[in-house]
Scaffold this motif. Structure first.
Motif, PDB file in Angstrom:
ATOM      1  N   ALA A 155       0.831  -1.210   0.000  1.00 45.82           N
ATOM      2  CA  ALA A 155       0.000   0.000   0.000  1.00 45.82           C
ATOM      3  C   ALA A 155       0.868   1.265   0.000  1.00 45.82           C
ATOM      4  CB  ALA A 155      -0.928  -0.005   1.209  1.00 45.82           C
ATOM      5  N   VAL A 156       1.974   1.237   0.746  1.00 47.99           N
ATOM      6  CA  VAL A 156       2.878   2.394   0.787  1.00 47.99           C
ATOM      7  C   VAL A 156       3.503   2.631  -0.579  1.00 47.99           C
ATOM      8  CG1 VAL A 156       5.072   3.233   1.709  1.00 47.99           C
ATOM      9  CG2 VAL A 156       3.378   2.266   3.253  1.00 47.99           C
ATOM     10  N   TRP A 157       3.972   1.565  -1.227  1.00 44.80           N
ATOM     11  CA  TRP A 157       4.585   1.700  -2.555  1.00 44.80           C
ATOM     12  C   TRP A 157       3.589   2.269  -3.568  1.00 44.80           C
ATOM     13  CZ3 TRP A 157       9.469   1.911  -3.652  1.00 44.80           C
ATOM     14  CH2 TRP A 157      10.411   1.225  -2.864  1.00 44.80           C
ATOM     15  N   ILE A 158       2.358   1.776  -3.537  1.00 49.38           N
ATOM     16  CA  ILE A 158       1.339   2.274  -4.462  1.00 49.38           C
ATOM     17  C   ILE A 158       1.050   3.754  -4.197  1.00 49.38           C
ATOM     18  CG2 ILE A 158      -1.095   2.081  -5.132  1.00 49.38           C
ATOM     19  CD1 ILE A 158      -0.884  -0.929  -4.588  1.00 49.38           C
ATOM     20  N   THR A 159       0.964   4.115  -2.924  1.00 49.33           N
ATOM     21  CA  THR A 159       0.656   5.501  -2.556  1.00 49.33           C
ATOM     22  C   THR A 159       1.754   6.467  -2.991  1.00 49.33           C
ATOM     23  OG1 THR A 159      -0.613   4.732  -0.634  1.00 49.33           O
ATOM     24  CG2 THR A 159       0.084   7.038  -0.644  1.00 49.33           C
TER      25      THR A 159
END
Length: 340
Positions: A136-140
């Motif tokens: 989720a962090v990478w996508i954000t």
């Protein structure tokens, strides 16, 4: 409003960027390669904290690989590598900065759950959930960084009439007013202020928990370790990211020409390159967070040291035994020759 007569001389930044990025490239490459090696091959027991640290090290290393292009650009003041590589370099810069902020925040929240809510958080603090959070962090950060790269490739004409390509800078004020200022507002709220509040809140709650009478009876050594973790974590977070993000807001206001006078313009143009270099240095400081935050890494390094010490002692013993055996064989041979 910014006066047209305001001085905009900030050419010192090219030397500053070149020297700082060169140092960060060397130190960041070595430290993060060692960190990834430890996380991947040395650690036998992995937990959710080391999962966040591994992703943080990967983010740092990806950015470090783009630094040679930036070093060349700020030395020569020309970008010959094309539009796509400029966009990739800018995307990885923002991905690293705000990815580092998010992953450091994940470590802080994880420590908060482990200390303040140790029993309730058992179902939440799992390696599977940590991997989901990392995705989720990478996508954000990628979704937030890519729009900023759309404006990062320009071509200007110098005094000799030749095309001089620029990257990372020299955007018109109209672009700042219509697009970049809005991106800055979004990045600052989502990528900086919310994580900052979470870091400070989690650290405060952990300190309050450690000062309760129930926890005061715990091992003083473990309490000192936790306090050292919080101190190192907050110092690195505030030192690397607070000055740059505050200056970025002021820089955005300056470029959009909102209530800025000449003296403030000079101060902001001087502070922006300095705070940017401090922010980039987080690639070198993150391994310090790894060491002080994880007992697993400390134990692994200590075991490797003790293993090397045992190996060196064992080799010394072997050499001594071989020398003694060789001396005895030589002595026996001399005695045999004398008797014969």
């Amino acid at each position: 409003m910014v006066s047209s007569n305001c001085s905009t001389e900030d050419s010192f930044k090219y030397i500053l960027y070149g020297c700082t990025f060169s140092m960060v490239f060397v130190l960041g490459l070595i430290s993060n390669c060692v960190a990834i090696y430890i996380f991947t091959f040395t650690l036998k027991m992995r937990n959710e904290t080391t999962t966040y640290m591994l992703n943080l090290a990967i983010s740092d290393l990806l950015f470090v690989f783009t630094l040679p292009f930036r070093i060349y650009y700020f030395t020569v003041r020309n970008w010959p590598f094309g539009d796509i590589l400029c966009k990739i370099s800018v995307t990885l810069f923002h991905t690293n900065m705000y990815g580092s902020i998010f992953f450091l925040t994940c470590i802080s929240v994880d420590r908060f759950l482990a200390i303040v809510h140790p029993f309730r958080s058992k179902t939440l603090r799992t390696k599977r959930n940590a991997k989901i959070v990392c995705v989720a962090v990478w996508i954000t950060v990628l979704a937030g960084s890519m729009p900023a790269s759309f404006f990062q490739s320009t071509s200007t004409q110098n005094d000799t009439g030749q095309n001089q390509h620029t990257c990372f800078e020299n955007f018109p004020n109209a672009t700042w007013k219509t697009y970049i200022s809005r991106i800055v507002i979004f990045i600052e709220i989502v990528g900086f202020f919310i994580p900052l509040i979470l870091n400070v809140t989690c650290s405060t709650m952990v300190l309050r928990t450690l000062n309760k009478p129930v926890t005061l009876s715990r091992n003083k050594l473990s309490k000192k370790k936790v306090l050292k973790m919080i101190f190192v974590h907050l110092v690195i977070f505030c030192f690397c990211f607070v000055p740059y993000n505050v200056t970025l807001i002021l820089y955005s206001l300056m470029r959009t020409q909102i209530w800025i006078n000449c003296s403030l313009v000079t101060a902001i143009r001087t502070m922006y390159p300095i705070t940017l270099c401090i922010a980039v240095s987080n690639c070198c400081f993150d391994p310090i967070v790894y060491y002080f935050t994880s007992d697993t890494i400390q134990n692994s390094i200590k075991k490797n040291r003790s293993a090397r010490t045992r190996d060196s002692r064992f080799s010394e013993i072997q050499i001594t035994e071989n020398f003694i055996q060789h001396s005895l064989q030589t002595l026996k041979a001399k005695i045999f020759d004398n008797e014969s």
